[in-house]
Motif scaffolding. Sequence first.
Motif, mmCIF file in Angstrom:
data_model
loop_
_atom_site.group_PDB
_atom_site.id
_atom_site.type_symbol
_atom_site.label_atom_id
_atom_site.label_comp_id
_atom_site.label_asym_id
_atom_site.label_seq_id
_atom_site.Cartn_x
_atom_site.Cartn_y
_atom_site.Cartn_z
ATOM 1 N N ILE A 85 0.849 -1.190 0.000
ATOM 2 C CA ILE A 85 0.000 0.000 0.000
ATOM 3 C C ILE A 85 0.883 1.236 0.000
ATOM 4 O O ILE A 85 1.603 1.504 0.959
ATOM 5 N N GLY A 86 0.810 1.988 -1.091
ATOM 6 C CA GLY A 86 1.723 3.111 -1.283
ATOM 7 C C GLY A 86 3.056 2.597 -1.764
ATOM 8 O O GLY A 86 4.093 2.765 -1.122
ATOM 9 N N SER A 87 3.041 1.943 -2.933
ATOM 10 C CA SER A 87 4.196 1.162 -3.401
ATOM 11 C C SER A 87 5.355 2.005 -3.938
ATOM 12 O O SER A 87 6.419 1.457 -4.239
ATOM 13 N N GLY A 88 5.164 3.321 -4.093
ATOM 14 C CA GLY A 88 6.274 4.177 -4.514
ATOM 15 C C GLY A 88 6.882 3.738 -5.823
ATOM 16 O O GLY A 88 6.189 3.583 -6.835
ATOM 17 N N ASP A 89 8.195 3.507 -5.831
ATOM 18 C CA ASP A 89 8.868 3.105 -7.068
ATOM 19 C C ASP A 89 8.908 1.590 -7.253
ATOM 20 O O ASP A 89 9.616 1.092 -8.125
ATOM 21 N N GLY A 90 8.165 0.853 -6.434
ATOM 22 C CA GLY A 90 7.955 -0.573 -6.666
ATOM 23 C C GLY A 90 8.994 -1.511 -6.102
ATOM 24 O O GLY A 90 8.923 -2.722 -6.319
ATOM 25 N N SER A 140 -10.384 -2.282 -2.025
ATOM 26 C CA SER A 140 -10.577 -3.330 -1.028
ATOM 27 C C SER A 140 -9.383 -4.279 -1.077
ATOM 28 O O SER A 140 -8.977 -4.732 -2.146
ATOM 29 N N PHE A 141 -8.840 -4.598 0.080
ATOM 30 C CA PHE A 141 -7.684 -5.486 0.173
ATOM 31 C C PHE A 141 -8.077 -6.866 0.709
ATOM 32 O O PHE A 141 -7.238 -7.606 1.217
ATOM 33 N N SER A 142 -9.339 -7.200 0.560
ATOM 34 C CA SER A 142 -9.886 -8.406 1.184
ATOM 35 C C SER A 142 -9.278 -9.704 0.676
ATOM 36 O O SER A 142 -9.286 -10.709 1.387
ATOM 37 N N HIS A 143 -8.747 -9.737 -0.555
ATOM 38 C CA HIS A 143 -8.236 -10.998 -1.103
ATOM 39 C C HIS A 143 -6.718 -11.134 -0.990
ATOM 40 O O HIS A 143 -6.126 -12.007 -1.616
ATOM 41 N N TYR A 144 -6.090 -10.308 -0.152
ATOM 42 C CA TYR A 144 -4.640 -10.410 0.035
ATOM 43 C C TYR A 144 -4.327 -11.051 1.386
ATOM 44 O O TYR A 144 -4.973 -10.753 2.394
ATOM 45 N N ARG A 145 -3.311 -11.925 1.394
ATOM 46 C CA ARG A 145 -2.882 -12.584 2.628
ATOM 47 C C ARG A 145 -1.711 -11.880 3.280
ATOM 48 O O ARG A 145 -1.444 -12.064 4.456
ATOM 49 N N ASN A 146 -1.003 -11.083 2.507
ATOM 50 C CA ASN A 146 0.162 -10.363 3.020
ATOM 51 C C ASN A 146 0.057 -8.898 2.596
ATOM 52 O O ASN A 146 -0.092 -8.607 1.406
ATOM 53 N N GLU A 164 -8.725 -4.256 9.325
ATOM 54 C CA GLU A 164 -9.372 -5.211 10.231
ATOM 55 C C GLU A 164 -10.744 -5.606 9.711
ATOM 56 O O GLU A 164 -11.188 -6.742 9.890
ATOM 57 N N GLU A 165 -11.412 -4.678 9.044
ATOM 58 C CA GLU A 165 -12.734 -4.968 8.489
ATOM 59 C C GLU A 165 -12.659 -5.809 7.217
ATOM 60 O O GLU A 165 -13.560 -6.608 6.943
ATOM 61 N N GLU A 166 -11.590 -5.664 6.440
ATOM 62 C CA GLU A 166 -11.536 -6.276 5.120
ATOM 63 C C GLU A 166 -10.776 -7.597 5.059
ATOM 64 O O GLU A 166 -11.142 -8.485 4.286
#
Length: 220
Positions: A85-90, A140-146, A164-166
């Motif tokens: 989240i906020g990946s900048g230059d990757g 929505s970040f609901s399908h990410y594990r990390n 926490e909600e997602e």
Amino acid sequence: PGAMSQALAKEIPQEEGEGGSRRSGWGLLLTAGLGGSLVALYAVATPFVTPALRKVCLPFVPATAAQIQNVLKMLENRSGSLVDIGSGDGRIVIAAAKKGFQAVGYELNPWLVWYSRYRAWRDGVHRNTKFYISDLWKVSFSHYRNVVVFGVPQMMPQLEKKLEEELECNARIIACRFPFPCWIPDHTTGEGIDTVWAYDLKHSRGCETKSLEITPETKS
């Protein structure tokens, strides 16, 4: 002489007119060039300045080599999808992809996103990475594990609530530079600005306790 004077009188204004036209043409070219430069400068600067004008400022500060290593340490024995989240230059996304993750970055600055895509292609991990131009509050970040977060103190309480909600109970959230205000980290590594905190959501949310309470009813 009278005829010659009249002829010269006719030619002089004509020459001045041509000189005036040339000067006018150069003036138009200079104006157009200056205007184009200002437009280009605005196009380049706006994505960098705009985030600072938002309610929560999330400036671009490149991750250090130590931070990247600390993040990767927190991802040991983990698998599944990863989002920065906020990946900048990757650089975090690319480093994770090299470790076998399907990694995704969300970044509001389009210039950084395009540069990240180029870096991923250059490093040969473009098939395992994706970069999106998007506001983190609209995703929505609901399908990410990390989940990896490079945030600022002002945004951490609201982001803590959103995640926490997602997220599912098996998710791990890794915070860099600044910890979350309420969660207690399960793991911590690094020092100073390179400190990284890892939170297993199942502990923060109490998922294990809930599953134990439900298990007897399921068996019966």
